[in-house]
Design a protein around this motif. Structure first.
Motif, PDB file in Angstrom:
ATOM      1  N   SER A  65       0.827  -1.212   0.000  1.00  0.00           N
ATOM      2  CA  SER A  65       0.000   0.000   0.000  1.00  0.00           C
ATOM      3  C   SER A  65       0.859   1.260   0.000  1.00  0.00           C
ATOM      4  O   SER A  65       0.582   2.210  -0.745  1.00  0.00           O
ATOM      5  N   GLU A  66       1.888   1.260   0.805  1.00  0.00           N
ATOM      6  CA  GLU A  66       2.775   2.419   0.847  1.00  0.00           C
ATOM      7  C   GLU A  66       3.504   2.606  -0.485  1.00  0.00           C
ATOM      8  O   GLU A  66       3.730   3.732  -0.928  1.00  0.00           O
ATOM      9  N   LEU A  67       3.861   1.504  -1.126  1.00  0.00           N
ATOM     10  CA  LEU A  67       4.490   1.575  -2.446  1.00  0.00           C
ATOM     11  C   LEU A  67       3.541   2.234  -3.446  1.00  0.00           C
ATOM     12  O   LEU A  67       3.944   3.101  -4.219  1.00  0.00           O
ATOM     13  N   TYR A  68       2.307   1.826  -3.411  1.00  0.00           N
ATOM     14  CA  TYR A  68       1.315   2.399  -4.323  1.00  0.00           C
ATOM     15  C   TYR A  68       1.218   3.922  -4.127  1.00  0.00           C
ATOM     16  O   TYR A  68       1.296   4.689  -5.092  1.00  0.00           O
ATOM     17  N   TRP A  69       1.052   4.346  -2.889  1.00  0.00           N
ATOM     18  CA  TRP A  69       0.884   5.781  -2.634  1.00  0.00           C
ATOM     19  C   TRP A  69       2.175   6.550  -2.920  1.00  0.00           C
ATOM     20  O   TRP A  69       2.128   7.700  -3.356  1.00  0.00           O
ATOM     21  N   TRP A  76       9.740   8.834  -5.250  1.00  0.00           N
ATOM     22  CA  TRP A  76      10.489   7.671  -5.711  1.00  0.00           C
ATOM     23  C   TRP A  76      11.433   7.121  -4.657  1.00  0.00           C
ATOM     24  O   TRP A  76      11.661   5.905  -4.605  1.00  0.00           O
ATOM     25  N   GLY A  77      11.966   7.976  -3.802  1.00  0.00           N
ATOM     26  CA  GLY A  77      12.813   7.487  -2.712  1.00  0.00           C
ATOM     27  C   GLY A  77      12.015   6.616  -1.752  1.00  0.00           C
ATOM     28  O   GLY A  77      12.489   5.570  -1.295  1.00  0.00           O
ATOM     29  N   TYR A  78      10.801   7.048  -1.457  1.00  0.00           N
ATOM     30  CA  TYR A  78       9.940   6.273  -0.563  1.00  0.00           C
ATOM     31  C   TYR A  78       9.505   4.969  -1.235  1.00  0.00           C
ATOM     32  O   TYR A  78       9.417   3.926  -0.580  1.00  0.00           O
ATOM     33  N   ALA A  79       9.279   5.009  -2.529  1.00  0.00           N
ATOM     34  CA  ALA A  79       8.928   3.795  -3.272  1.00  0.00           C
ATOM     35  C   ALA A  79      10.082   2.788  -3.199  1.00  0.00           C
ATOM     36  O   ALA A  79       9.860   1.595  -2.944  1.00  0.00           O
ATOM     37  N   GLN A  82      10.143   1.171   0.172  1.00  0.00           N
ATOM     38  CA  GLN A  82       9.125   0.142   0.359  1.00  0.00           C
ATOM     39  C   GLN A  82       9.513  -1.163  -0.319  1.00  0.00           C
ATOM     40  O   GLN A  82       9.317  -2.244   0.245  1.00  0.00           O
ATOM     41  N   ILE A  83      10.069  -1.085  -1.515  1.00  0.00           N
ATOM     42  CA  ILE A  83      10.507  -2.302  -2.206  1.00  0.00           C
ATOM     43  C   ILE A  83      11.599  -3.004  -1.409  1.00  0.00           C
ATOM     44  O   ILE A  83      11.585  -4.228  -1.254  1.00  0.00           O
ATOM     45  N   GLU A  84      12.554  -2.237  -0.865  1.00  0.00           N
ATOM     46  CA  GLU A  84      13.603  -2.842  -0.036  1.00  0.00           C
ATOM     47  C   GLU A  84      12.993  -3.628   1.114  1.00  0.00           C
ATOM     48  O   GLU A  84      13.431  -4.739   1.425  1.00  0.00           O
ATOM     49  N   HIS A  85      11.976  -3.048   1.735  1.00  0.00           N
ATOM     50  CA  HIS A  85      11.352  -3.713   2.884  1.00  0.00           C
ATOM     51  C   HIS A  85      10.451  -4.866   2.467  1.00  0.00           C
ATOM     52  O   HIS A  85      10.315  -5.838   3.222  1.00  0.00           O
ATOM     53  N   ILE A  86       9.857  -4.795   1.301  1.00  0.00           N
ATOM     54  CA  ILE A  86       9.101  -5.951   0.789  1.00  0.00           C
ATOM     55  C   ILE A  86      10.062  -7.117   0.583  1.00  0.00           C
ATOM     56  O   ILE A  86       9.770  -8.255   0.974  1.00  0.00           O
ATOM     57  N   ILE A  87      11.205  -6.837  -0.006  1.00  0.00           N
ATOM     58  CA  ILE A  87      12.207  -7.890  -0.235  1.00  0.00           C
ATOM     59  C   ILE A  87      12.649  -8.497   1.100  1.00  0.00           C
ATOM     60  O   ILE A  87      12.678  -9.717   1.258  1.00  0.00           O
ATOM     61  N   GLU A  88      12.988  -7.651   2.063  1.00  0.00           N
ATOM     62  CA  GLU A  88      13.422  -8.142   3.378  1.00  0.00           C
ATOM     63  C   GLU A  88      12.351  -8.996   4.034  1.00  0.00           C
ATOM     64  O   GLU A  88      12.639 -10.072   4.567  1.00  0.00           O
ATOM     65  N   ALA A  89      11.119  -8.511   4.013  1.00  0.00           N
ATOM     66  CA  ALA A  89      10.027  -9.255   4.646  1.00  0.00           C
ATOM     67  C   ALA A  89       9.828 -10.601   3.964  1.00  0.00           C
ATOM     68  O   ALA A  89       9.660 -11.633   4.631  1.00  0.00           O
ATOM     69  N   MET A  90       9.854 -10.602   2.640  1.00  0.00           N
ATOM     70  CA  MET A  90       9.680 -11.855   1.904  1.00  0.00           C
ATOM     71  C   MET A  90      10.824 -12.821   2.188  1.00  0.00           C
ATOM     72  O   MET A  90      10.597 -14.014   2.436  1.00  0.00           O
ATOM     73  N   GLU A  91      12.050 -12.325   2.167  1.00  0.00           N
ATOM     74  CA  GLU A  91      13.197 -13.200   2.436  1.00  0.00           C
ATOM     75  C   GLU A  91      13.119 -13.796   3.836  1.00  0.00           C
ATOM     76  O   GLU A  91      13.367 -14.989   4.019  1.00  0.00           O
ATOM     77  N   ASP A  92      12.764 -12.968   4.813  1.00  0.00           N
ATOM     78  CA  ASP A  92      12.637 -13.473   6.182  1.00  0.00           C
ATOM     79  C   ASP A  92      11.510 -14.497   6.280  1.00  0.00           C
ATOM     80  O   ASP A  92      11.654 -15.542   6.929  1.00  0.00           O
TER      81      ASP A  92
END
Length: 164
Positions: A65-69, A76-79, A82-92
């Motif tokens: 959701s945050e990526l979308y907004w 773009w920095g915030y986007a 969010q992708i960095e944290h999606i990757i981390e969450a998925m990897e974990d």
């Protein structure tokens, strides 16, 4: 959230290493002694507290959701954040539930790099199209897991106060 989980793990491991190394240690640990039982039972409880993939999906949902907004705001920095944290969450999450790795492979190896490239373009129209493809990849992963009843759609409302 991630820092809290890491703090719990670190504290538990520290206390485990400091405790007499017997296989039947039943001392209590944690604030007010909530972590009880044998060392094996304590590790089982810590693993339970970390959760499986459902807790991963809670974080990914928030980041999605945050990526979308972020894209809608052209932040773009915030986007990227969010992708960095999606990757981390998925990897974990995949470490905790490796059985999900095969279903997530296309998402991790294709969908994420594709949206990262689009974010680098800093083009809102390209982002909108790419985000729709990203959303489709989320739903495809759910279908591979036999959970096609979990249908992801673009968010309608902001839940976060972050604005650009």
């Amino acid at each position: 959230m991630k820092k809290l989980v890491l703090a719990i793990i670190t504290l538990a491991l520290f206390q485990f290493c400091q405790a007499p190394q017997t296989t039947d240690s039943t001392s209590s640990h944690g604030e007010d002694g909530w972590l009880t039982g044998t060392n094996e039972e304590k590790f089982d409880e810590i693993a339970h507290q970390l959760g499986g993939f459902s807790k991963t999906m809670v974080e990914v949902s928030y980041r999605y959701s945050e990526l979308y907004w972020a894209g809608m705001d052209e932040n773009w920095g915030y986007a990227e954040h969010q992708i960095e944290h999606i990757i981390e969450a998925m990897e974990d999450g995949l470490k905790r539930r490796p059985v999900r790795a095969e279903s997530a492979e296309t998402f991790m190896e294709e969908a994420i790099p594709a949206i990262e490239e689009i974010i680098e373009q800093k083009d809102k129209e390209a982002f909108i199209i790419g985000f729709r493809a990203f959303t489709s990849a989320c739903n495809a992963c759910h279908a591979k897991e036999g959970e096609s009843y979990i249908v992801i759609q673009e968010p309608l409302q902001r839940l976060s106060p972050v604005r650009f």
